[in-house]
Design an enzyme around this catalytic site. Structure first.
Site, PDB file in Angstrom:
ATOM      1  N   LYS A   1     -68.460 -47.805  58.131  1.00 20.07           N
ATOM      2  CA  LYS A   1     -68.910 -47.267  59.425  1.00 20.07           C
ATOM      3  C   LYS A   1     -70.420 -47.045  59.385  1.00 20.07           C
ATOM      4  O   LYS A   1     -70.968 -46.612  58.362  1.00 20.07           O
ATOM      5  CB  LYS A   1     -68.173 -45.942  59.698  1.00 20.07           C
ATOM      6  CG  LYS A   1     -68.403 -45.392  61.106  1.00 20.07           C
ATOM      7  CD  LYS A   1     -67.575 -44.119  61.329  1.00 20.07           C
ATOM      8  CE  LYS A   1     -67.769 -43.548  62.730  1.00 20.07           C
ATOM      9  NZ  LYS A   1     -66.968 -42.328  62.945  1.00 20.07           N
TER      10      LYS A   1
ATOM     11  N   SER B   1     -64.242 -42.319  67.146  1.00 19.84           N
ATOM     12  CA  SER B   1     -65.499 -43.035  67.090  1.00 19.84           C
ATOM     13  C   SER B   1     -65.519 -44.171  66.075  1.00 19.84           C
ATOM     14  O   SER B   1     -66.363 -45.055  66.172  1.00 19.84           O
ATOM     15  CB  SER B   1     -66.627 -42.051  66.770  1.00 19.84           C
ATOM     16  OG  SER B   1     -66.490 -41.528  65.464  1.00 19.84           O
TER      17      SER B   1
ATOM     18  N   SER C   1     -61.677 -38.966  64.726  1.00 22.64           N
ATOM     19  CA  SER C   1     -62.374 -40.252  64.814  1.00 22.64           C
ATOM     20  C   SER C   1     -61.888 -41.338  63.860  1.00 22.64           C
ATOM     21  O   SER C   1     -62.259 -42.500  64.009  1.00 22.64           O
ATOM     22  CB  SER C   1     -63.882 -40.048  64.605  1.00 22.64           C
ATOM     23  OG  SER C   1     -64.478 -39.637  65.805  1.00 22.64           O
TER      24      SER C   1
END
Lengths: 476, 471
Positions: free
Chosen positions: A76, A151, A175
């Site tokens: 990420k 996210s 997330s």
């Protein structure tokens, strides 16, 4: 055209050990799939670095006991990888190149995994659809008109679409688990402190936790084995040394499971409840004791989350000021430099959260909101701990609905928080929680959340592996 | 005499003498090349976290102890949020709600009148980086960013500039001797702010803060100037507003920096990246047991061994020499004369620390003992000083090498004395008639005659004996 990446980790590992394939084959396949699929899962790809690393690893003997050796992984884009761009999906850091490795990245590299690139996400991890990204929104591989969740949307898409078998995400209020649910993969938010946060760009420091996102429960536990380690660079990390795969496949008979009434109330869509109840019936059939319980303050999580996460975020994001790194729009006065840089650098949702957070911490508000929220958070944590005195695990649906249409949340910032009403409790209490696929609704996946008491990841994996084996994806 | 009474409170920031910074392993050093002691943590890079340096906590416990503070056993850090370029994260990590020390005092002695200056609280926090303003530009040096500080805040309990300066001198001496800080105002390792208000009654007047005053003396001058300025304004019938000012020593004036805005909002909240610090009684006791002998105890011991008050204060003012003397079981008076005399002169000339010289403690003990026993003279020592300080050689070997042999043979000395006495019969008679000054003259003559090679103590004893025999 090879499709080695569709095999499970053990099978890939055997091919590597036998010398039938080399790490470079996996890397090439990964990049080929990324090219072909065009899912906007990545913000930055490291073609050159990944190939170089694969060639290096190809020169050494494959360690028999290291199943993740040579396996491609996606990171990420809020986790620092030395020499790679770390944008946090923000214009503010669009050209920011990291000069150090996060502690988890050192562990990933030492274990011989190959970093393919940095994945798309909501800007600074603020959002639950990945639509607040400054870059193109990642696409849900199940249905291109649906959001991938967020996210950690890019990481979830990468794993779901088979671009990389492994990914790292971060979870502040769901997330990792919500996009795992939307993309039919396994996503774990470990116990707070299990994985070092050093090198994770902070959103809400007391809630943030890095975790593994994978295709299977077993592979998830393998990755957690590698990334969990006490780190002197993160004072909130703790001593940890265990094999998280150890209970996988073990009998779940007599396991005591609690379902908070709130998790099956009308906040959840009925189709989701139907799938969930089918799973519950099976658990009972296999000898689990399942009870419905009420948990004090459980409905307050979204409010607590907004106060605590935004308060902390307003402070954590203050360092992006145009002075030392990142976007800098030069102006005559200091105040104008700050204003112009931060106005242009941050997107709408990030600015909204910084403003709300600053307001919440201002003057008397700190007492009315922030301190009060910390008190209730503590009570909420205790309520769950009380449940854990009598039960092994707490379960519920991960999300109240399956992936929804792109653009649906745009006009209503509060709506996106409602996505996470079932998953924020784990962050509030620091508990570990996983999302494991429990079925499909109209061809869209939906996950079951399994939460345990602090440090109880192994038990979570035990039940998750059962769900995976007996139930996941097997419903009409 | 003014109708107004001054009320003064003092805030002091002191840099702790740790090896590393408060939250990062960067070195805590002054005077290095700009931005050579900083890393990604000090620069506030994205993703970094603070790592608490427990040495700073230990030094803060020491400081709290010597300031007679109560020590808080459970503390947490807070974030103080404000934007400024010298504040890399745009928040400063401090102890807003749980200062490590509280309710303490420092006792001052104002010409024999003792007074306790009350300490409200003392907390740990990180320093900002240093802004260097040059022409149009502002440059930032991050070497100071994250250096550990303690901020020590008194109650508004002082009423004269003399009390304020005595407090600061005492505070400095305490922290210096506890090895908490260098306390060098000129290098910024001690920074003083004074709050002053004046009033005719028991209600406090409007508080004016004077920031970062350059010396302890100037704190006194600034307070007196400021009190006078405030009084003039009030006498004109005008009112004061809360201000921050600075003191310009050249002009002997305080100058307005900014008017205090009401409701300055730092949006404090507990620092989530640092767990609570929990101190046990054992830990606190252990740290306290390591506090070096403080100045007032050393001073008393010097006075008891016959050192003059002047010299005792000189030793205390030169902490290195005082430290050198610690633990030595010798005649402190002889030792202090040596240290403050020839040895200081040598060290000052060479701009050198005694600990960097070749004057080991063993050599020094030997020297003091031989002087006391009269086995060598001060003159002898002067002759060998440079070699003694600069070479790895013991006293006996050096004397031998230099061909300095004290005439300790009584017969030889006696011959010299008789020669002098025979040549100075008039003075001898003066002595015998009771003039003590004559002895000094005769002794001088003996030393002169021997070219300084006789042991003065032996010579003096023999001289008196010989003279007494002539009575």
């Amino acid at each position: 055209m090879s499709n080695y990446l569709d095999l499970n980790i053990k099978e890939i590992h055997e091919l590597l050990v036998s010398g039938k394939i080399k790490p470079i084959d996996l890397v090439n396949e990964s990049f080929r799939k990324i090219d072909n699929n065009k899912l906007n899962a990545f913000i930055t790809l490291d073609l050159e670095g990944a190939k170089k690393r694969a060639m290096e690893l190809g020169e050494v003997e494959v360690p028999q006991d290291n199943l993740l050796f040579g396996i491609p992984i996606a990171i990420k884009d809020n986790i620092m990888v030395d020499g790679l761009r770390c944008t946090c999906a923000s214009h503010m850091l669009e050209n920011f190149i990291s000069i150090y490795d996060a502690s988890v990245i050192e562990l990933i590299k030492n274990a011989g995994m190959i970093i393919i690139g940095k994945t798309n996400m909501d800007e600074f991890a603020m959002g639950s659809t990945s639509e607040t990204s400054y870059f193109k929104t990642p696409i849900n591989p199940f249905n291109k008109d649906k959001v991938p969740g967020g996210s950690s949307g890019g990481s979830a898409v990468s794993v779901a679409a088979g671009l990389t078998p492994l990914a790292l995400g971060s979870d502040t209020g769901g997330s990792i688990r919500q996009p795992a649910s939307f993309n039919g993969i396994v996503g774990m938010k470990p116990t707070y402190g299990r994985v070092s946060r050093f090198g994770l760009v902070a959103f809400a420091s007391s809630l943030d936790q890095i975790g593994p996102m994978t295709r299977t429960v077993y592979e998830n536990a393998l990755l957690l084995n590698i990334i969990s380690k006490k780190d002197f660079k993160d004072m909130t990390s703790f001593e940890t040394n265990e094999d998280f795969t150890r209970l996988i496949g073990k009998d779940i008979k007599d396991m005591k499971i609690a379902i908070p009434n709130y998790f099956v109330s009308d906040v959840v869509e009925s189709k989701v409840l139907e799938v969930f109840e089918k799973n519950v019936a099976t658990l009972k059939k296999f000898g689990c004791q399942v009870d419905y319980v009420s948990v004090n303050h459980i409905d307050k999580a979204p409010i607590l989350y907004q106060i605590i996460a935004m308060g902390e975020a307003s402070s954590n994001l203050a360092r992006f000021d145009g002075i030392r790194y990142g976007l800098s729009l030069k102006e005559d006065t200091l105040e104008d430099l700050y204003k112009k840089t931060r106005s242009a650098g941050f997107g709408r949702e990030v600015k909204r959260r910084i403003m709300v957070g600053s307001y919440i911490l201002s003057g008397e508000n700190a007492k009315i909101y922030y301190n009060k929220a910390l008190e209730i958070r503590d009570d909420l944590k205790k309520s769950f701990e009380k449940i854990f005195e009598d039960y092994d695990l707490v379960i519920g649906p991960t999300s109240s609905r399956t992936a929804y249409d792109v653009g649906l949340n745009n006009d209503d910032p509060l709506r996106s928080f409602m996505d996470d009403i079932l998953v924020m409790h784990a962050n509030m209490g620091g508990f570990p929680a996983i999302s494991v696929p429990m079925g499909l609704i109209d061809n869209l996946p939906i996950g079951m959340q399994i939460m345990g008491k602090g440090m109880d990841e192994a038990k979570i994996y035990q039940l998750a592996s059962f769900i995976e084996k007996e139930l996941g994806g097997k419903h009409e | 005499m003014s109708d107004y009474q001054k009320t003064i409170g003092i805030e002091v920031h002191v840099e702790l003498k740790t090896k590393e910074k408060l939250f990062s392993p960067s070195l805590n050093l002054y005077g290095n090349l700009a931005n050579s002691n900083c890393n990604i943590i000090d620069l506030g890079y994205p993703g970094v976290l603070p790592i608490l340096n427990y040495e700073a906590v230990s030094l803060a416990i020491r400081a709290a102890t010597v300031l007679n503070c109560k020590i808080r056993k459970k503390q947490h850090f807070d974030r103080k949020n404000y934007f400024y370029p010298d504040n890399p994260k745009n928040f400063q990590i401090t102890e807003e709600r749980t200062p490590i020390g509280y309710d303490g005092y420092v006792e001052i002695d104002d010409d024999g009148v003792k007074k306790k200056i009350e300490i409200l609280e003392m907390h740990i926090e990180e320093d900002t980086c240093k802004s260097i303003h040059s022409k149009e530009q502002t440059l930032l040096d991050f070497n100071r960013a994250g250096v550990p500080l303690v901020e020590i805040v008194t109650k508004p309990c002082m009423h004269t500039s003399r009390e304020a300066t005595l407090y600061l001198e005492k505070l400095r001496e305490l922290l210096l001797y506890a090895n908490v800080s260098d306390c060098k105002i000129e290098e910024g390792s001690m920074r003083c702010d004074a709050n002053i208000s004046i009033s005719k009654d028991n209600n406090l007047g409007t508080k004016i803060e004077i920031k970062n005053i350059g010396s302890i003396t100037n704190v006194g001058l600034a307070i007196d100037y400021e009190a006078k300025r405030q009084e003039e304004i009030l006498l004109k019938g005008e009112t004061l507003r809360e201000e921050t000012r600075r003191y310009d020593a050249k002009l002997d004036k305080t100058i307005l920096m900014r008017v205090k805005e009401t409701g300055n909002d730092y949006r404090y909240f507990p620092e989530p990246d640092i767990p609570y610090i929990i101190l046990s009684d054992e830990e606190i006791k252990k740290v306290q047991s390591e506090i070096p002998v403080l100045a007032h105890i050393r001073r008393n011991r010097y006075l008891e061994s016959g050192i003059s008050l002047l010299n005792a204060n000189k030793l205390i003012a030169n902490k290195e020499l005082s430290d050198y003397l610690e633990g030595l079981d010798i005649n402190l008076k002889t030792a202090s004369n040596l240290l403050l005399g020839d040895i200081s002169a040598y060290l000052n000339k060479k701009n050198m620390s005694i600990f960097d010289s070749k004057l080991t403690k063993d050599k020094f003990i030997d020297l003091v003992q031989k002087l006391d026993k009269g086995e060598i003279s001060n003159k002898n020592f002067k002759d060998i000083l440079t070699d003694f300080m600069e070479r790895d050689i013991d006293l006996d070997s050096l004397l031998k090498e230099k061909g300095i042999e004290n005439v300790v043979d009584n017969k030889v000395v006696l011959e010299l004395i008789n020669k002098v006495l025979n040549e100075n019969t008039k003075v001898v008679n003066d002595y015998l008639e009771g003039n003590p000054r004559s002895l000094k003259f005769l002794m001088g003559q003996v030393m002169k005659e021997s070219h300084g090679s006789v042991n003065p103590k032996i010579a003096n004893d023999l001289l008196i004996k010989t003279l007494e025999e002539r009575k």
